[in-house]
Design an enzyme around this catalytic site. Structure first.
Site, PDB file in Angstrom:
ATOM      1  N   GLN A  72       0.837  -1.213   0.000  1.00  0.00           N
ATOM      2  CA  GLN A  72       0.000   0.000   0.000  1.00  0.00           C
ATOM      3  C   GLN A  72       0.866   1.255   0.000  1.00  0.00           C
ATOM      4  O   GLN A  72       0.592   2.211  -0.719  1.00  0.00           O
ATOM      5  CB  GLN A  72      -0.913   0.008   1.235  1.00  0.00           C
ATOM      6  CG  GLN A  72      -1.995  -1.036   1.210  1.00  0.00           C
ATOM      7  CD  GLN A  72      -3.079  -0.710   0.188  1.00  0.00           C
ATOM      8  OE1 GLN A  72      -3.185   0.419  -0.274  1.00  0.00           O
ATOM      9  NE2 GLN A  72      -3.858  -1.700  -0.177  1.00  0.00           N
TER      10      GLN A  72
HETATM   11  N1  GTP Z   1       0.517 -20.105  -1.527  1.00  0.00           N
HETATM   12  C1  GTP Z   1       1.403 -19.224  -1.081  1.00  0.00           C
HETATM   13  N2  GTP Z   1       0.950 -18.235  -0.326  1.00  0.00           N
HETATM   14  C2  GTP Z   1       1.850 -17.332   0.102  1.00  0.00           C
HETATM   15  C3  GTP Z   1       3.234 -17.405  -0.218  1.00  0.00           C
HETATM   16  N3  GTP Z   1       3.880 -16.376   0.353  1.00  0.00           N
HETATM   17  C4  GTP Z   1       2.939 -15.681   1.015  1.00  0.00           C
HETATM   18  N4  GTP Z   1       1.719 -16.255   0.871  1.00  0.00           N
HETATM   19  C5  GTP Z   1       0.455 -15.783   1.447  1.00  0.00           C
HETATM   20  O1  GTP Z   1       0.112 -14.575   0.796  1.00  0.00           O
HETATM   21  C6  GTP Z   1      -0.511 -13.675   1.725  1.00  0.00           C
HETATM   22  C7  GTP Z   1       0.215 -12.351   1.717  1.00  0.00           C
HETATM   23  O2  GTP Z   1       1.537 -12.522   2.225  1.00  0.00           O
HETATM   24  P1  GTP Z   1       2.354 -11.294   2.827  1.00  0.00           P
HETATM   25  O3  GTP Z   1       3.695 -11.844   3.194  1.00  0.00           O
HETATM   26  O4  GTP Z   1       1.571 -10.587   3.882  1.00  0.00           O
HETATM   27  O5  GTP Z   1       2.473 -10.353   1.544  1.00  0.00           O
HETATM   28  P2  GTP Z   1       3.136  -8.893   1.482  1.00  0.00           P
HETATM   29  O6  GTP Z   1       3.825  -8.809   0.156  1.00  0.00           O
HETATM   30  O7  GTP Z   1       3.961  -8.631   2.676  1.00  0.00           O
HETATM   31  O8  GTP Z   1       1.858  -7.962   1.456  1.00  0.00           O
HETATM   32  P3  GTP Z   1       1.756  -6.411   1.912  1.00  0.00           P
HETATM   33  O9  GTP Z   1       2.288  -6.309   3.297  1.00  0.00           O
HETATM   34  O10 GTP Z   1       0.299  -6.085   1.838  1.00  0.00           O
HETATM   35  O11 GTP Z   1       2.552  -5.611   0.916  1.00  0.00           O
HETATM   36  C8  GTP Z   1      -0.478 -14.368   3.088  1.00  0.00           C
HETATM   37  O12 GTP Z   1      -1.746 -14.940   3.316  1.00  0.00           O
HETATM   38  C9  GTP Z   1       0.568 -15.448   2.919  1.00  0.00           C
HETATM   39  O13 GTP Z   1       0.298 -16.564   3.738  1.00  0.00           O
HETATM   40  C10 GTP Z   1       3.661 -18.502  -1.039  1.00  0.00           C
HETATM   41  O14 GTP Z   1       4.821 -18.647  -1.363  1.00  0.00           O
HETATM   42  N5  GTP Z   1       2.697 -19.377  -1.432  1.00  0.00           N
END
Ligand code: GTP
Ligand code: MG
Length: 92
Positions: A72
């Site tokens: 975001q």
């Molecule tokens: N299937 C799968 N799900 C994943 C993987 N990595 C993350 N997730 C899922 O994707 C969702 C988002 O993961 P985050 O790590 O919060 O993503 P982020 O990039 O930090 O997102 P923001 O903080 O909003 O920018 C979570 O529900 C995780 O469990 C992956 O390698 N495989």
């Protein structure tokens, strides 16, 4: 695959090197999950990052100072940075 931390690992016995890493990506891309995995932390209850996190992790003989920028916040920064000049932004 070449280019990973494994390939860049320092020689045994050498002083730990310090790296700064910035994680950038869209919301839900998995940036915080990746950082928590690197830090051997629980990944079952991750919520969207508000703003950004900074965490230091020791891995493969390196001290990694990782900036985890929330999707975001990145969207807001990109909009403010690019809106005066861009007509179209393609992120691939
Ligand atoms: N299937 C799968 N799900 C994943 C993987 N990595 C993350 N997730 C899922 O994707 C969702 C988002 O993961 P985050 O790590 O919060 O993503 P982020 O990039 O930090 O997102 P923001 O903080 O909003 O920018 C979570 O529900 C995780 O469990 C992956 O390698 N495989
Ligand atoms: Mg996050």
């Amino acid at each position: 695959m070449p280019g990973g931390l494994q390939d860049a690992a320092p020689l045994k016995g050498s002083v730990e090197q310090e790296l700064r890493i910035v994680l950038l990506g869209l919301d839900n891309a998995g940036k915080t999950t990746l950082l928590k995995c690197l830090a051997s932390e629980e990944v079952s209850t991750i919520t969207p990052t508000q703003g950004f996190n900074i965490k230091s992790v020791h891995s493969h003989g390196f001290k990694l100072n990782v900036w985890d920028i929330g999707g975001q916040l990145l969207a807001v920064l990109l909009e403010q940075l690019l809106s005066p000049v861009e007509q179209c932004l393609l992120a691939i």
